[in-house]
Enzyme design. Structure first.
Site, PDB file in Angstrom:
ATOM      1  N   HIS A  91      -0.743  -0.040  -9.881  1.00  0.00           N
ATOM      2  CA  HIS A  91      -1.119  -0.867  -8.998  1.00  0.00           C
ATOM      3  C   HIS A  91      -2.374  -1.944  -9.887  1.00  0.00           C
ATOM      4  O   HIS A  91      -3.584  -2.611  -9.455  1.00  0.00           O
ATOM      5  CB  HIS A  91      -2.786  -0.512  -7.987  1.00  0.00           C
ATOM      6  CG  HIS A  91      -3.237  -0.768  -6.753  1.00  0.00           C
ATOM      7  ND1 HIS A  91      -3.485  -0.246  -5.816  1.00  0.00           N
ATOM      8  CD2 HIS A  91      -3.516  -2.356  -6.757  1.00  0.00           C
ATOM      9  CE1 HIS A  91      -3.645  -1.022  -4.545  1.00  0.00           C
ATOM     10  NE2 HIS A  91      -3.796  -1.904  -5.198  1.00  0.00           N
ATOM     11  N   GLU A 129      -2.585   7.200  -4.927  1.00  0.00           N
ATOM     12  CA  GLU A 129      -2.485   6.725  -5.855  1.00  0.00           C
ATOM     13  C   GLU A 129      -4.278   6.964  -6.379  1.00  0.00           C
ATOM     14  O   GLU A 129      -4.743   7.053  -7.757  1.00  0.00           O
ATOM     15  CB  GLU A 129      -2.304   5.501  -5.438  1.00  0.00           C
ATOM     16  CG  GLU A 129      -3.121   4.569  -5.471  1.00  0.00           C
ATOM     17  CD  GLU A 129      -2.437   2.487  -4.841  1.00  0.00           C
ATOM     18  OE1 GLU A 129      -2.002   3.297  -5.096  1.00  0.00           O
ATOM     19  OE2 GLU A 129      -4.000   2.127  -5.710  1.00  0.00           O
ATOM     20  N   ARG A 140       0.778  -1.047   0.117  1.00  0.00           N
ATOM     21  CA  ARG A 140      -0.182  -0.279  -0.349  1.00  0.00           C
ATOM     22  C   ARG A 140       0.479   1.038  -0.236  1.00  0.00           C
ATOM     23  O   ARG A 140       1.918   1.349   0.289  1.00  0.00           O
ATOM     24  CB  ARG A 140      -0.487   0.139   1.493  1.00  0.00           C
ATOM     25  CG  ARG A 140      -2.276  -0.964   1.130  1.00  0.00           C
ATOM     26  CD  ARG A 140      -3.416  -0.799   0.169  1.00  0.00           C
ATOM     27  NE  ARG A 140      -3.973  -1.377  -0.267  1.00  0.00           N
ATOM     28  CZ  ARG A 140      -4.661  -2.254  -0.983  1.00  0.00           C
ATOM     29  NH1 ARG A 140      -3.560  -2.487  -1.920  1.00  0.00           N
ATOM     30  NH2 ARG A 140      -5.059  -2.563  -0.973  1.00  0.00           N
ATOM     31  N   ASP A 148       4.755  -0.553  -7.229  1.00  0.00           N
ATOM     32  CA  ASP A 148       3.346   0.054  -8.022  1.00  0.00           C
ATOM     33  C   ASP A 148       1.918   0.110  -6.713  1.00  0.00           C
ATOM     34  O   ASP A 148       1.158   0.120  -7.522  1.00  0.00           O
ATOM     35  CB  ASP A 148       2.942  -2.381  -7.790  1.00  0.00           C
ATOM     36  CG  ASP A 148       2.249  -2.595  -7.927  1.00  0.00           C
ATOM     37  OD1 ASP A 148       1.698  -2.396  -9.634  1.00  0.00           O
ATOM     38  OD2 ASP A 148       0.722  -3.182  -8.263  1.00  0.00           O
TER      39      ASP A 148
END
Ligand code: NAD
Length: 335
Positions: free
Chosen positions: A295, A263, A234, A258
């Protein structure tokens, strides 16, 4: 059951519609994220089905309950975006998909590492452009390096197995060390020791108040100069501004992300015709030793199939018994 599905893309629709065959829930797909602003869309739906960037804070949960919703079905493993205390107060059940493919996320983590190290992203465009020089593509052997795994749950274990296959030394930190990892050859240690000893640090713990900005100026200063930092867990585990400073001084040698702490306003959308307004994110994208994916670590056919089926089963179980196997409660945060 009437289900409002938020943050949907065509692929969500495909997998959920297929999983719903034989269950006959009435699924309505909404493209926007579920937030306080989009809450009116959820009125009258017994269940809402949400993803990682839908925001259910206390105020949103109160509004959701007032609209008649009884079930929040997360189609992901993490649940940091739902205020569980508020959900409990308003009698809302929260379900998630605890495991759909730890392999998908673990494999993506290794893909980030190898791409950064061997500069595959640069080689790809260079070769297509007819440039076959090797200048600037020097990598290092992963074999023999020390990998520090923060969080050795489902995904952390798979990362440990993969990195063991590369011939790495394995260190880990977890509140609850597990035997599986010890059997693979993982040595549990403290966080400062893990930071100090690891050539490659990879984050696989959940985002909680304790892990918020786990990577900060102090922890960065404890790292080996030039360490590789990977985060497929996260975004807010990392203080991005501090990491950019670490990259500028060389204290962090490579960064593979990622996930990103801000985000929600960026990921899962095509912004290629827009000016990115987030200057921290834009700065990250300018650095040659940084690789960001949006993600997508979970995004394999196996994982999507499992996510859709578990989500629909959670909804069916709630419709039949008012209970779900994969319920998330406040106890899961404390545990
Ligand atoms: P898991 O619950 O199986 O494992 C998490 C581990 O972290 C547990 O062993 C737990 O004890 C440990 N932990 C909890 N608090 C900790 C702390 N303060 N310090 C160190 N360790 C701590 O979860 P998982 O399935 O392995 O998933 C890990 C995380 O990966 C999830 O929380 C989720 O946020 C993220 N995730 C990302 C993607 C993606 O697509 N990028 C997909 C799935 C999951």
């Amino acid at each position: 059951m009437k289900v409002a599905v938020f943050s949907t893309k065509p692929y969500d629709q495909t997998f959920l519609t297929r999983a719903n065959e034989g269950h006959s829930h009435e699924l309505t797909f909404f493209e926007p994220r579920l937030t306080l602003e989009t809450m009116p869309l959820a009125v009258g739906y017994t269940a809402v089905c949400i993803f990682v960037n839908d925001q259910l804070n206390a105020q949103a949960i109160e509004a959701l309950a007032a609209g008649g919703t009884k079930l929040i079905a997360l189609r992901c493993a993490g649940f940091n975006n739902v205020d569980l205390e508020a959900a409990e107060q308003h009698g809302l059940t929260v379900a998630r998909v605890p495991a759909y493919s730890p392999h998908a996320v673990a494999e993506h983590t290794v893909a980030l590492l190898l791409t950064l190290n061997r500069k595959i992203h640069k080689a790809y465009s260079r070769v297509r452009d007819g440039n076959l020089s090797l200048d600037g593509l020097l990598g290092f052997d992963v074999h023999g390096k020390t990998v520090g795994i923060v969080g050795t749950g489902r995904i952390g274990i798979e990362v440990a197995k993969l990195m063991r296959g590369f011939g790495c030394e394995l260190l880990a930190y977890d509140l609850y060390p597990n035997e599986t990892c010890r059997e693979i050859g993982v040595t549990y240690t403290t966080l400062p020791e893990l930071f100090a000893q690891s050539d490659i640090i990879t984050l696989h713990c959940p985002l909680t108040p304790e892990t918020y900005h786990l990577i900060n100026p102090e922890s960065i200063s404890q790292m080996k100069p030039g360490a590789v930092l990977l985060n497929t867990s996260r975004g807010a585990l990392i203080d991005t501004t501090a990491v950019i400073e670490g990259l500028k001084t060389g204290q962090i040698g490579h960064l593979g992300l990622d996930v990103y702490e801000e985000e929600a306003d960026l990921f899962f959308e095509d912004l290629s015709n827009q000016v990115i307004q987030d200057d921290v994110f834009a700065r990250l994208l300018t650095l040659p030793n940084v690789l960001v994916t949006g993600h997508q670590a979970f995004f394999t056919d196996t994982a999507m199939y499992n996510i859709a089926n578990t989500t629909i089963n959670n909804i069916t179980s709630f419709a039949h018994n008012g209970r779900v196997d994969n319920q998330v409660t406040l106890a899961d945060v404390v545990a």
